[in-house]
Design a protein around this motif. Structure first.
Motif, mmCIF file in Angstrom:
data_model
loop_
_atom_site.group_PDB
_atom_site.id
_atom_site.type_symbol
_atom_site.label_atom_id
_atom_site.label_comp_id
_atom_site.label_asym_id
_atom_site.label_seq_id
_atom_site.Cartn_x
_atom_site.Cartn_y
_atom_site.Cartn_z
ATOM 1 N N LEU A 213 6.445 -9.993 -14.325
ATOM 2 C CA LEU A 213 7.492 -10.294 -15.347
ATOM 3 C C LEU A 213 7.394 -9.225 -16.451
ATOM 4 N N GLU A 214 5.944 -9.235 -17.029
ATOM 5 C CA GLU A 214 5.405 -8.465 -17.858
ATOM 6 C C GLU A 214 5.957 -7.030 -17.876
ATOM 7 N N THR A 215 5.672 -6.507 -16.525
ATOM 8 C CA THR A 215 5.911 -5.110 -16.052
ATOM 9 C C THR A 215 7.692 -4.848 -16.270
ATOM 10 N N ILE A 216 8.292 -5.864 -15.829
ATOM 11 C CA ILE A 216 9.695 -5.831 -15.903
ATOM 12 C C ILE A 216 10.414 -5.695 -17.224
ATOM 13 N N LEU A 217 9.764 -6.736 -18.241
ATOM 14 C CA LEU A 217 10.185 -6.741 -19.425
ATOM 15 C C LEU A 217 9.769 -5.592 -20.370
ATOM 16 N N ASN A 218 8.624 -4.970 -19.898
ATOM 17 C CA ASN A 218 8.038 -3.721 -20.739
ATOM 18 C C ASN A 218 8.775 -2.211 -20.507
ATOM 19 N N VAL A 219 9.632 -2.285 -19.363
ATOM 20 C CA VAL A 219 10.428 -1.062 -18.918
ATOM 21 C C VAL A 219 11.209 -0.570 -19.690
ATOM 22 N N ALA B 109 0.835 -1.172 0.045
ATOM 23 C CA ALA B 109 0.068 -0.067 -0.107
ATOM 24 C C ALA B 109 0.857 1.388 0.157
ATOM 25 N N ILE B 110 2.173 1.355 0.753
ATOM 26 C CA ILE B 110 3.079 2.327 0.819
ATOM 27 C C ILE B 110 3.651 2.633 -0.375
ATOM 28 N N VAL B 111 3.884 1.469 -1.252
ATOM 29 C CA VAL B 111 4.689 1.660 -2.585
ATOM 30 C C VAL B 111 3.535 2.174 -3.522
ATOM 31 N N GLU B 112 2.442 1.824 -3.638
ATOM 32 C CA GLU B 112 1.288 2.223 -4.523
ATOM 33 C C GLU B 112 0.902 3.704 -4.179
ATOM 34 N N LYS B 113 1.161 4.147 -2.943
ATOM 35 C CA LYS B 113 0.583 5.459 -2.719
ATOM 36 C C LYS B 113 1.763 6.345 -2.972
ATOM 37 N N LEU B 114 2.911 5.951 -2.597
ATOM 38 C CA LEU B 114 4.003 7.195 -2.693
ATOM 39 C C LEU B 114 4.911 7.056 -3.770
ATOM 40 N N THR B 115 4.868 5.878 -4.481
ATOM 41 C CA THR B 115 5.694 5.768 -5.650
ATOM 42 C C THR B 115 6.942 6.401 -5.684
ATOM 43 N N GLY B 116 7.314 7.631 -6.586
ATOM 44 C CA GLY B 116 8.317 8.170 -6.819
ATOM 45 C C GLY B 116 9.071 8.776 -5.567
ATOM 46 N N ASP B 117 8.103 9.185 -4.376
ATOM 47 C CA ASP B 117 8.624 9.682 -3.354
ATOM 48 C C ASP B 117 9.454 8.580 -2.272
ATOM 49 N N LEU B 118 9.577 7.454 -2.756
ATOM 50 C CA LEU B 118 9.962 6.357 -1.995
ATOM 51 C C LEU B 118 11.194 5.966 -2.465
ATOM 52 N N THR B 119 11.733 6.270 -3.665
ATOM 53 C CA THR B 119 12.796 5.508 -4.341
ATOM 54 C C THR B 119 13.962 5.459 -3.570
ATOM 55 N N ASP B 120 14.278 6.379 -2.520
ATOM 56 C CA ASP B 120 15.568 6.406 -1.954
ATOM 57 C C ASP B 120 15.329 5.165 -0.767
ATOM 58 N N THR B 121 14.248 4.978 -0.275
ATOM 59 C CA THR B 121 13.990 4.038 0.682
ATOM 60 C C THR B 121 13.979 2.816 0.380
ATOM 61 N N ILE B 122 13.280 2.438 -0.966
ATOM 62 C CA ILE B 122 13.136 0.994 -1.552
ATOM 63 C C ILE B 122 14.196 -0.007 -1.304
ATOM 64 N N ASN C 207 5.298 -1.734 -10.852
ATOM 65 C CA ASN C 207 4.599 -0.970 -11.712
ATOM 66 C C ASN C 207 4.753 0.550 -11.207
ATOM 67 N N HIS C 208 5.022 0.677 -10.042
ATOM 68 C CA HIS C 208 5.169 2.044 -9.505
ATOM 69 C C HIS C 208 6.387 2.742 -9.388
ATOM 70 N N CYS C 209 7.335 2.018 -8.750
ATOM 71 C CA CYS C 209 8.924 2.774 -8.856
ATOM 72 C C CYS C 209 9.726 1.720 -9.277
ATOM 73 N N PHE C 210 9.837 1.489 -10.486
ATOM 74 C CA PHE C 210 10.591 0.286 -11.133
ATOM 75 C C PHE C 210 12.156 1.095 -10.909
ATOM 76 N N GLN C 211 12.393 2.204 -11.074
ATOM 77 C CA GLN C 211 13.490 2.950 -11.075
ATOM 78 C C GLN C 211 14.409 2.180 -9.769
ATOM 79 N N ALA C 212 13.644 2.171 -8.600
ATOM 80 C CA ALA C 212 14.207 1.676 -7.508
ATOM 81 C C ALA C 212 14.960 0.398 -7.651
ATOM 82 N N LEU C 213 14.321 -0.513 -8.584
ATOM 83 C CA LEU C 213 15.276 -1.685 -8.653
ATOM 84 C C LEU C 213 16.548 -1.590 -9.490
ATOM 85 N N PHE C 214 16.757 -0.800 -10.057
ATOM 86 C CA PHE C 214 17.936 -0.168 -10.727
ATOM 87 C C PHE C 214 18.952 0.098 -9.505
#
Length: 332
Positions: free
Chosen positions: A326-332, A235-248, A286-293
């Motif tokens: 997987l689909e989301t990851i491949l589409n990024v 729920a936190i990830v879905e709500k805060l998306t980009g605001d969370l990138t640092d803490t992910i 879906n919401h903060c994929f950047q964080a995975l990098f």
């Protein structure tokens, strides 16, 4: 049940309860307008003890939800909080008294009546968070830090009993009651976050203290970990998306490290953790994929393994979530 009708009425015409109405007098051919001395909600809140003392606890909760819908219509923020204080004051007092008792004697934590009372107070807050919405934050702040402290104390209690007596403690009625309370606490925070609409306020004030919850999740034995921790962070990830990138990365580290070892030994144990972990993964994808990098390569590999693991699962609930991720990851 009358209280459900009351809930429907309060949802449909909630605005009517928070404004003062003008009454008209028509005797003696003169029309007198009387301003009500106060809106109905004030009278209602004063009468809550009398109105609800005959009700079962679950019906009382519906009643509080209804009152919350009315309060949500009050435009003035201070007045809204004044009304909430009118509703919750008696619970805050009980809450503070119980915490004081616990501070003086930690054994009181185990008192069954206390655990029950804590559950009920949390539920009342949860129903109000649900119906009042974002502006409930000030009322929640009143108990938030204590709530997290209590959460940790109860976790420590379970963990130390397990250390003393073995994992079988998980099956005791006492432990089940405490875990139910912990889940109520997580549920209250999740409801509030879903209803909130000011990401900065949430990210600054409500998220940092939750690191205790994550820490506790990671350090408890698998059987004592609440799957609801995963849904709260989803729920936190879905709500805060980009605001969370640092803490992910930190969140991932604690959640994945702990949960993967639980679910990769076989396909069936810890079903709820399994489903919730993949939903969590999905929301990150879906919401903060950047964080995975931003996470270390070996952790990223674990994420991918985790997704592939989900796809191999025979349960539709799980392999569908895996495929979506997987689909989301491949589409990024």
């Amino acid at each position: 049940m009358a209280v459900n009708t009351f809930l429907k009425i309060s949802e449909t015409c909630k605005e009517e309860f928070v404004i003062s109405h003008t009454k008209e007098d028509s005797h003696h051919h003169h029309h007198h307008h009387h301003q009500e001395s106060e809106p109905y909600i004030d009278e209602l809140i004063r009468k809550i003890p009398d109105e609800t003392n005959q009700l079962e606890p679950e019906h009382k909760l519906v009643f509080y939800e209804a009152v919350g819908h009315m309060i949500s219509c009050e435009k003035d923020f201070d007045r809204k909080n004044y009304l909430l204080q009118g509703v919750l004051g008696v619970y805050w007092e009980a809450w503070e008294n119980m915490l004081r008792e616990i501070e003086m004697n930690i054994e009181v934590l185990k008192n069954e009546a206390y655990i029950e009372q804590f559950v009920y107070i949390i539920r009342v807050h949860e129903r109000l968070a649900y119906s009042v919405g974002h502006d409930f934050y000030k009322a929640l702040a009143k108990i938030y830090m204590d709530l997290l402290k209590l959460y940790t104390l109860y976790s420590q209690l379970i963990n130390s009993e397990i250390e003393a007596q073995g994992a079988y403690v998980i099956n005791y009625a006492q432990t089940k009651r405490i875990r139910a309370l912990k889940r109520e606490m997580l549920g209250l925070i999740e409801t509030f976050i879903e209803k909130s609409n000011d990401n900065a306020l949430i990210a600054q004030n409500f998220i940092p203290p939750l690191s205790d919850v994550l820490q506790d999740y990671a350090s408890s034995i698998p059987d004592a970990r609440e799957a609801e921790v995963l849904s709260l962070f989803t729920a936190i990830v879905e709500k805060l998306t980009g605001d969370l990138t640092d803490t992910i990365p930190k969140i991932l580290d604690l959640i994945f490290g702990a949960t993967l070892q639980m679910i990769t030994t076989d396909f069936n144990s810890y079903h709820d953790h399994r489903v919730n972990l993949f939903k969590f993964l999905n929301s990150i994808a879906n919401h903060c994929f950047q964080a995975l990098f931003n996470i270390p390569p070996e952790q990223f590999k674990t994420v991918i393994d985790c997704v592939l693991w989900a796809i191999k699962h025979e349960l539709p609930a799980i392999f569908e979530v895996g495929l979506n991720a997987l689909e989301t990851i491949l589409n990024v």
